[in-house]
Design a protein around this motif. Structure first.
Motif, PDB file in Angstrom:
ATOM      1  N   GLU A 431     -50.898  -5.131  -0.393  1.00 47.95           N
ATOM      2  CA  GLU A 431     -50.633  -6.631  -0.197  1.00 47.95           C
ATOM      3  C   GLU A 431     -51.652  -7.112   0.734  1.00 47.95           C
ATOM      4  OE1 GLU A 431     -46.780  -9.008   1.948  1.00 47.95           O
ATOM      5  OE2 GLU A 431     -46.556  -6.942   1.280  1.00 47.95           O
ATOM      6  N   ARG A 434     -54.776  -7.979  -1.261  1.00 51.47           N
ATOM      7  CA  ARG A 434     -54.575  -9.276  -2.069  1.00 51.47           C
ATOM      8  C   ARG A 434     -54.847 -10.554  -1.154  1.00 51.47           C
ATOM      9  NH1 ARG A 434     -51.020  -5.883  -5.414  1.00 51.47           N
ATOM     10  NH2 ARG A 434     -49.585  -6.338  -3.962  1.00 51.47           N
ATOM     11  N   ALA A 438     -57.461 -13.382  -1.817  1.00 49.42           N
ATOM     12  CA  ALA A 438     -56.724 -14.780  -2.296  1.00 49.42           C
ATOM     13  C   ALA A 438     -57.503 -15.725  -1.377  1.00 49.42           C
ATOM     14  CB  ALA A 438     -55.297 -14.676  -2.173  1.00 49.42           C
ATOM     15  N   ASP A 514     -60.083  -7.527  -3.829  1.00 49.13           N
ATOM     16  CA  ASP A 514     -59.445  -7.685  -5.326  1.00 49.13           C
ATOM     17  C   ASP A 514     -59.367  -6.483  -6.078  1.00 49.13           C
ATOM     18  OD1 ASP A 514     -58.006  -9.578  -6.882  1.00 49.13           O
ATOM     19  OD2 ASP A 514     -59.879  -9.413  -8.250  1.00 49.13           O
ATOM     20  N   ALA A 517     -57.190  -3.870  -4.572  1.00 51.89           N
ATOM     21  CA  ALA A 517     -55.621  -3.935  -4.615  1.00 51.89           C
ATOM     22  C   ALA A 517     -55.212  -3.899  -5.973  1.00 51.89           C
ATOM     23  CB  ALA A 517     -55.525  -5.624  -4.473  1.00 51.89           C
TER      24      ALA A 517
END
Length: 539
Positions: A431, A434, A438, A514, A517
């Motif tokens: 989490e 990410r 993001a 990324d 994850a």
């Protein structure tokens, strides 16, 4: 049916004139009645020929020639022998026939005038019926014994015991598809022999005979898995197939069918264990309550209070993904008397096992565990307590992901040996990774989705090619000005300029976060699709 059985039957009153060279206890296929001068085109090997000698007429020279020709034809066809039926015109077997049979080593029996050939045919049918009934009774008796052995959990060894009680002269063993030898009765295969047999099972089609060096030839009886394609094991019998009798083959084939039930039971047991191991990994990764994880660990024989090591094994990217299997790792740990949780996940084999020894010895142990394979293995630090398993699992997998991406270098490393950004990313869960990705990549992703552009792949390729504009443009099959326009757009959307070191680091960390994850293996960048039209290349 044999010549001995027919000759000893008092109802037939056969008289032996020539014993011949054939073993009288060898099987006779059937009886064949003929008066042809040359019956060989219509004979099968091991058939007993019945004749009245109509072909043996004329003077002595003619009868001698006819007898020689007839007996030679029988010998060439592999006949079991001859029954000469007397008749009123020929009250005794012609001397020429007796001489010809002696020279050819052909068995010759005389049948009285009062006994028809049908009596021999009926006797043969009776013998075959008794033999078939005996075979069926043996099969039923063997079937019952095998059912009892399987039902009481005797396993492969129990099946071989049943086979050995019936046919003690056979040397047999069982080898599974991993080369293990769960049961051996007189063959004496080594571990190397087991691996050779397992390798043979991987051929398509698998052989039915195999040479095992000093141990000589063996015959293989395949044991299929029940309800699934493939071969689960093989029943190995010393000797060539041609050296086995029909009764031997029937017994071995029946035993192989029952072994498939045992293989299915073991497959089911391994499947259940693998499912529970996978569930345990999910519990650890999701941060489940410690008492729940501890209970599951104890079910695998692992003391939850002891220090534990977490190891992730895999093939290098682009290598043979079948180099490792959970079953092979379980076998290696079992041979070393180490209880463990072993599960397959995302192309990796994850194992958790107690490690009470000094931590520096862990790498040596894992190298030994891997044997001569070309695998890589990522290790966490030794986890002390259930709460430490979650980050340890994450570190082991991240370490393996890095090792898989490298075409060479150390095959076994600890996570804390990776250094740099790997340590930074490895401290975050999926989490958190990410969220890091993001913050930087989401504007680029939205632009790619809305405009059909390739900003994220272009940025990834640029960083993978160490900021070399020409090499990146060549890789992407675009003009270097197109690449510059795309990266300018990246700067406009993210505020990060690939020309500045600090901004390039942020972009690189976002892409790596990324990847981590997603749990994907690090591999050479995938070539993005060519732009659909000229205007799209400059978006």
């Amino acid at each position: 049916m044999t010549l001995r059985a027919l000759a000893d039957d008092p109802r037939l009153r056969l008289r032996t004139l020539v014993t011949g060279d054939r073993d009288w206890t060898a099987p006779v296929r059937w009886v064949h009645n003929t008066e042809l001068a040359d019956p060989s085109p219509y004979l099968r090997a091991d058939e007993l020929v019945m004749t009245n000698g109509v072909w043996c007429q004329g003077d002595d020279a003619a009868r001698t020639d006819a007898a020689e020709h007839f007996v030679r034809a029988l010998a060439d066809a592999g006949a079991a022998g001859m029954v000469f039926g007397l008749r009123r015109e020929v009250p005794q077997v012609p001397a020429a026939v007796v001489r010809a049979c002696r020279r050819a080593g052909m068995a010759l029996l005389e049948l009285p005038i009062t006994i028809p050939f049908t009596a021999i045919s009926q006797a043969a049918a009776g013998h075959y019926s008794q033999e078939r009934q005996h075979d069926l009774l043996d099969q039923v008796r063997r079937n019952n014994a095998l059912v009892e052995a399987i039902s009481r959990g005797a396993g492969a060894a129990g099946v071989l015991d049943v086979l050995g009680a019936e046919r003690p002269e056979l040397a047999v063993c069982v080898v599974d598809r991993l080369g293990r030898i769960p049961a051996d009765r007189g063959v004496g295969l080594t571990a190397a022999d087991g691996e050779a047999v397992a390798a043979a099972l991987g051929r398509r089609p698998p052989p039915l005979e195999l040479e095992l060096g000093e141990r000589g030839p063996v015959t293989l009886f395949l044991v299929p898995t029940v309800g699934a394609a493939g071969i689960g094991a093989v029943l190995v019998c010393r000797g060539r197939p041609t050296e086995l009798s029909g009764a031997d083959l029937a017994s071995l084939e029946q035993a192989a069918r029952f072994l498939s039930l045992e293989v299915a039971r073991e497959e089911l047991s391994r499947s259940v264990e693998a499912r529970f191991a996978g569930e345990l990994l999910e519990l650890i990764a999701s941060g489940a309550r410690e008492e729940v994880v501890a209970e599951r660990l104890r079910a695998f024989g692992v003391d939850a209070a002891a220090p534990m090591a977490v190891c992730a094994l895999a093939a290098r990217t682009g290598g043979d993904a079948h180099l490792v299997s959970a079953e092979a790792v379980v076998r290696a740990l079992t041979e070393r008397h180490v209880p463990a949780v072993v599960a397959e996940s995302g192309g990796e084999i994850i194992t958790i096992f107690p490690w009470p020894r000094p931590e520096p010895e862990l790498i040596t142990f894992v190298r030994d565990l891997m044997g001569g394979t070309e695998l890589v293995a990522g290790l966490s630090g030794v986890a002390r307590g259930i709460g430490a398993l979650r980050p340890a699992l994450r570190e082991a997998r991240e370490c393996t992901r890095v090792l898989r991406s490298r075409p060479s270098g150390p095959r076994v490393r600890r996570f804390d040996e990776l250094g740099g950004h790997r340590l930074l990313l490895g401290r975050h869960d999926a989490e958190g990774l990410r969220a890091v990705a993001a913050a930087v990549l989401d504007p680029l992703r939205r632009h790619d989705a809305e405009r059909g552009s390739d900003l994220v792949p272009s940025l990834q390729a640029f960083l993978d090619h160490d900021g070399n504009w020409n090499a990146t443009a060549t890789y992407l099959s675009v003009h270097v000005n197109t690449l510059r326009n795309r990266l300018t757009r990246v700067t406009e959307l993210t505020g990060l300029d690939v020309a500045r070191t600090a901004d390039r680091v942020d972009l690189f960390l976002a892409l790596e976060a990324d990847r981590s994850a997603a749990g994907a293996a690090l591999s050479p960048p995938t070539r993005p699709p060519r732009s659909r039209d000229r205007s799209a290349r400059h978006r």
